[in-house]
Design a protein around this motif. Structure first.
Motif, PDB file in Angstrom:
ATOM      1  N   GLY A   1      -5.035   0.264  -3.908  1.00  0.00           N
ATOM      2  CA  GLY A   1      -6.452   0.000  -4.130  1.00  0.00           C
ATOM      3  C   GLY A   1      -7.058   1.031  -5.051  1.00  0.00           C
ATOM      4  N   SER A   2      -8.201   1.581  -4.671  1.00  0.00           N
ATOM      5  CA  SER A   2      -8.945   2.524  -5.501  1.00  0.00           C
ATOM      6  C   SER A   2      -8.329   3.919  -5.428  1.00  0.00           C
ATOM      7  CB  SER A   2     -10.397   2.591  -5.034  1.00  0.00           C
ATOM      8  OG  SER A   2     -10.447   3.041  -3.685  1.00  0.00           O
ATOM      9  N   LYS A   3      -8.667   4.754  -6.427  1.00  0.00           N
ATOM     10  CA  LYS A   3      -8.177   6.137  -6.403  1.00  0.00           C
ATOM     11  C   LYS A   3      -9.029   7.000  -5.473  1.00  0.00           C
ATOM     12  CE  LYS A   3     -10.733   8.200 -10.284  1.00  0.00           C
ATOM     13  NZ  LYS A   3     -10.623   8.889 -11.598  1.00  0.00           N
ATOM     14  N   GLY A   4     -10.290   6.660  -5.323  1.00  0.00           N
ATOM     15  CA  GLY A   4     -11.177   7.399  -4.421  1.00  0.00           C
ATOM     16  C   GLY A   4     -11.478   6.586  -3.180  1.00  0.00           C
ATOM     17  N   THR A   5     -11.883   7.274  -2.113  1.00  0.00           N
ATOM     18  CA  THR A   5     -12.238   6.578  -0.873  1.00  0.00           C
ATOM     19  C   THR A   5     -13.677   6.890  -0.440  1.00  0.00           C
ATOM     20  OG1 THR A   5     -11.395   8.382   0.509  1.00  0.00           O
ATOM     21  CG2 THR A   5      -9.843   6.632  -0.081  1.00  0.00           C
ATOM     22  N   ASN A   6     -14.415   7.624  -1.282  1.00  0.00           N
ATOM     23  CA  ASN A   6     -15.780   7.981  -0.937  1.00  0.00           C
ATOM     24  C   ASN A   6     -16.634   6.733  -0.712  1.00  0.00           C
ATOM     25  OD1 ASN A   6     -15.016   7.890  -3.728  1.00  0.00           O
ATOM     26  ND2 ASN A   6     -17.081   8.501  -4.323  1.00  0.00           N
ATOM     27  N   HIS A   7     -17.421   6.779   0.353  1.00  0.00           N
ATOM     28  CA  HIS A   7     -18.306   5.686   0.777  1.00  0.00           C
ATOM     29  C   HIS A   7     -17.549   4.472   1.317  1.00  0.00           C
ATOM     30  CE1 HIS A   7     -21.542   7.925  -1.072  1.00  0.00           C
ATOM     31  NE2 HIS A   7     -20.902   7.897  -2.234  1.00  0.00           N
ATOM     32  N   MET A   8     -16.240   4.621   1.538  1.00  0.00           N
ATOM     33  CA  MET A   8     -15.442   3.505   2.055  1.00  0.00           C
ATOM     34  C   MET A   8     -14.719   3.970   3.319  1.00  0.00           C
ATOM     35  SD  MET A   8     -14.058   1.754  -1.498  1.00  0.00           S
ATOM     36  CE  MET A   8     -13.629   3.289  -2.355  1.00  0.00           C
ATOM     37  N   ALA A   9     -15.460   3.994   4.416  1.00  0.00           N
ATOM     38  CA  ALA A   9     -14.933   4.542   5.670  1.00  0.00           C
ATOM     39  C   ALA A   9     -13.720   3.772   6.166  1.00  0.00           C
ATOM     40  CB  ALA A   9     -16.035   4.535   6.735  1.00  0.00           C
ATOM     41  N   TRP A  10     -13.637   2.491   5.817  1.00  0.00           N
ATOM     42  CA  TRP A  10     -12.503   1.684   6.277  1.00  0.00           C
ATOM     43  C   TRP A  10     -11.185   2.154   5.661  1.00  0.00           C
ATOM     44  CZ3 TRP A  10     -16.358   0.211   3.015  1.00  0.00           C
ATOM     45  CH2 TRP A  10     -16.001  -0.171   1.718  1.00  0.00           C
ATOM     46  N   TRP A  11     -11.266   2.992   4.623  1.00  0.00           N
ATOM     47  CA  TRP A  11     -10.066   3.538   3.996  1.00  0.00           C
ATOM     48  C   TRP A  11      -9.890   5.031   4.286  1.00  0.00           C
ATOM     49  CZ3 TRP A  11     -10.007   0.855  -1.475  1.00  0.00           C
ATOM     50  CH2 TRP A  11      -9.414  -0.403  -1.334  1.00  0.00           C
ATOM     51  N   ALA A  12     -10.559   5.527   5.314  1.00  0.00           N
ATOM     52  CA  ALA A  12     -10.436   6.945   5.658  1.00  0.00           C
ATOM     53  C   ALA A  12      -8.989   7.304   5.980  1.00  0.00           C
ATOM     54  CB  ALA A  12     -11.344   7.284   6.842  1.00  0.00           C
ATOM     55  N   GLY A  13      -8.234   6.343   6.500  1.00  0.00           N
ATOM     56  CA  GLY A  13      -6.830   6.596   6.821  1.00  0.00           C
ATOM     57  C   GLY A  13      -6.006   6.986   5.611  1.00  0.00           C
ATOM     58  N   LYS A  14      -6.395   6.502   4.436  1.00  0.00           N
ATOM     59  CA  LYS A  14      -5.676   6.879   3.223  1.00  0.00           C
ATOM     60  C   LYS A  14      -5.810   8.370   2.963  1.00  0.00           C
ATOM     61  CE  LYS A  14      -6.037   2.376   0.933  1.00  0.00           C
ATOM     62  NZ  LYS A  14      -6.306   1.670  -0.322  1.00  0.00           N
ATOM     63  N   GLU A  15      -7.016   8.897   3.164  1.00  0.00           N
ATOM     64  CA  GLU A  15      -7.223  10.334   2.963  1.00  0.00           C
ATOM     65  C   GLU A  15      -6.400  11.140   3.961  1.00  0.00           C
ATOM     66  OE1 GLU A  15      -8.590  12.020   0.655  1.00  0.00           O
ATOM     67  OE2 GLU A  15      -9.508  10.355  -0.433  1.00  0.00           O
ATOM     68  N   ALA A  16      -6.310  10.662   5.187  1.00  0.00           N
ATOM     69  CA  ALA A  16      -5.526  11.375   6.206  1.00  0.00           C
ATOM     70  C   ALA A  16      -4.057  11.470   5.799  1.00  0.00           C
ATOM     71  CB  ALA A  16      -5.666  10.679   7.559  1.00  0.00           C
ATOM     72  N   ILE A  17      -3.518  10.402   5.238  1.00  0.00           N
ATOM     73  CA  ILE A  17      -2.120  10.401   4.817  1.00  0.00           C
ATOM     74  C   ILE A  17      -1.921  11.218   3.549  1.00  0.00           C
ATOM     75  CG2 ILE A  17      -0.207   8.949   4.032  1.00  0.00           C
ATOM     76  CD1 ILE A  17      -0.812   8.924   7.077  1.00  0.00           C
ATOM     77  N   ARG A  18      -2.863  11.172   2.640  1.00  0.00           N
ATOM     78  CA  ARG A  18      -2.776  12.016   1.444  1.00  0.00           C
ATOM     79  C   ARG A  18      -2.718  13.491   1.849  1.00  0.00           C
ATOM     80  NH1 ARG A  18      -7.452   9.144  -2.396  1.00  0.00           N
ATOM     81  NH2 ARG A  18      -6.552   7.044  -2.388  1.00  0.00           N
TER      82      ARG A  18
END
Length: 317
Positions: free
Chosen positions: A106-123
């Protein structure tokens, strides 16, 4: 030949990618799944299937013995603590897997997209395990928004279901942040994503950490111009940053189709949050993917948004 394991292999994007890998005729592919895959969601007969316990690192380590590349399509929304992917990473390191791609797409950033917070956790977890030495080569496949979604409600891929976006080609309307018509969206077909991943698996050099895949890099204004060329006049709802930041979406219409992984009681709130999140994050550059992965394959011809949309909407009411 590369031995590939695909985690969450019954998902829609996973199945598109698996087909592209199978089409090369070069790889040994094993789909990892929590359950036995039934005929309705079974993959190619030549693809092996293995039932695993994502909560058990030892079980995953056994399943990954001899695997060169691990591609994860684990559903982030169904695993809020991201234990499945963290266990996959630990097991990949323990079993000697060389390459890993987490569930991104998907997107390179996850800001303002809480449903993708899991991506930041894995990064963050991947950075942590590689902090002192490189234990696992990985890339974040980031193609932006699937161009296929601009054909909603029509299906343009074998498995990927249509989803609505802030560009509604069916009803010739769109939502745009006032004064930010130059915000960038990267748009890539799921087919092109799959082909690039198939090429990346065979690439002998090091994977770039941020695997940007740039099919089309367009402003909101660009997309509207293409839309009006293909479909005629669009009605545009202008929204304002201050309203979006306050959680208010003041529009004449809203999204109605929700991802299959979302429960009915969550749907209405998530659909509003998705619209606000995509609009705010696009203003901040979250959807402006790099081309760090795609430029490794300069001969690859991406599907242009104009050509795709002309075909998708030809003869449609």
């Amino acid at each position: 030949m590369v031995r590939i394991a695909v985690a969450g292999g019954s998902g829609q994007v996973a199945r598109e990618v698996i087909d592209a890998l199978v089409a090369t005729g070069k790889h040994e592919i094993t789909v990892l799944s929590r359950r036995d895959l039934q005929s309705a969601d079974a993959t190619d007969p030549g693809v092996k299937q293995r039932t695993v316990n994502y909560g058990n690192v030892h079980n995953l380590t056994e399943a990954l013995q001899g695997v060169h590349t691990l591609l994860s399509f684990v559903q982030i929304l169904s695993d809020p603590n991201q234990e499945s992917q963290k266990n996959l990473i630990d097991a990949a390191i323990a079993s000697g897997v060389r390459r890993f791609a987490p569930s991104e797409y998907g997107s390179k950033g996850t800001n303002h997209m809480a449903w993708w917070a899991g991506k930041e956790a894995i990064r963050e977890y991947l950075e942590e395990v590689n902090a002192t030495e490189k234990k696992l080569e990985y890339t974040l496949f980031q193609p932006g928004l699937f161009l296929d979604y601009l054909a909603f409600p029509y299906k343009t891929a074998k498995y990927l279901d249509p989803l609505q976006s802030v560009f509604d080609f069916e009803h010739r309307r769109a939502i745009v942040v006032d004064g930010h018509e130059d915000a960038i969206l990267t748009l890539t077909t799921v087919s092109d994503l799959s082909e690039i991943i198939a090429r990346a698996v065979e690439y002998e050099g090091a994977w770039p950490r941020h695997g940007g895949i740039r099919g089309n890099r367009l402003t909101f204004s660009d997309i509207l111009r293409i839309g009006e060329t293909v479909r005629g006049h669009f009605d545009v709802d202008k929204v304002y940053l201050e309203d979006l930041r306050a959680g208010n979406l003041k529009t004449s219409w809203g999204l109605e189709a929700v991802h299959h992984a979302v429960s009915d009681d969550q749907a209405a709130e998530l659909l509003r949050a998705v619209s606000i999140g995509i609009l705010l994050s696009s203003v901040e550059g979250a959807w402006d993917s790099s081309d760090s992965m795609s430029r490794l394959f300069p001969d690859f011809k991406f599907t242009t948004a104009h050509d795709f949309l002309v075909r998708a909407w030809d003869g449609k009411p």
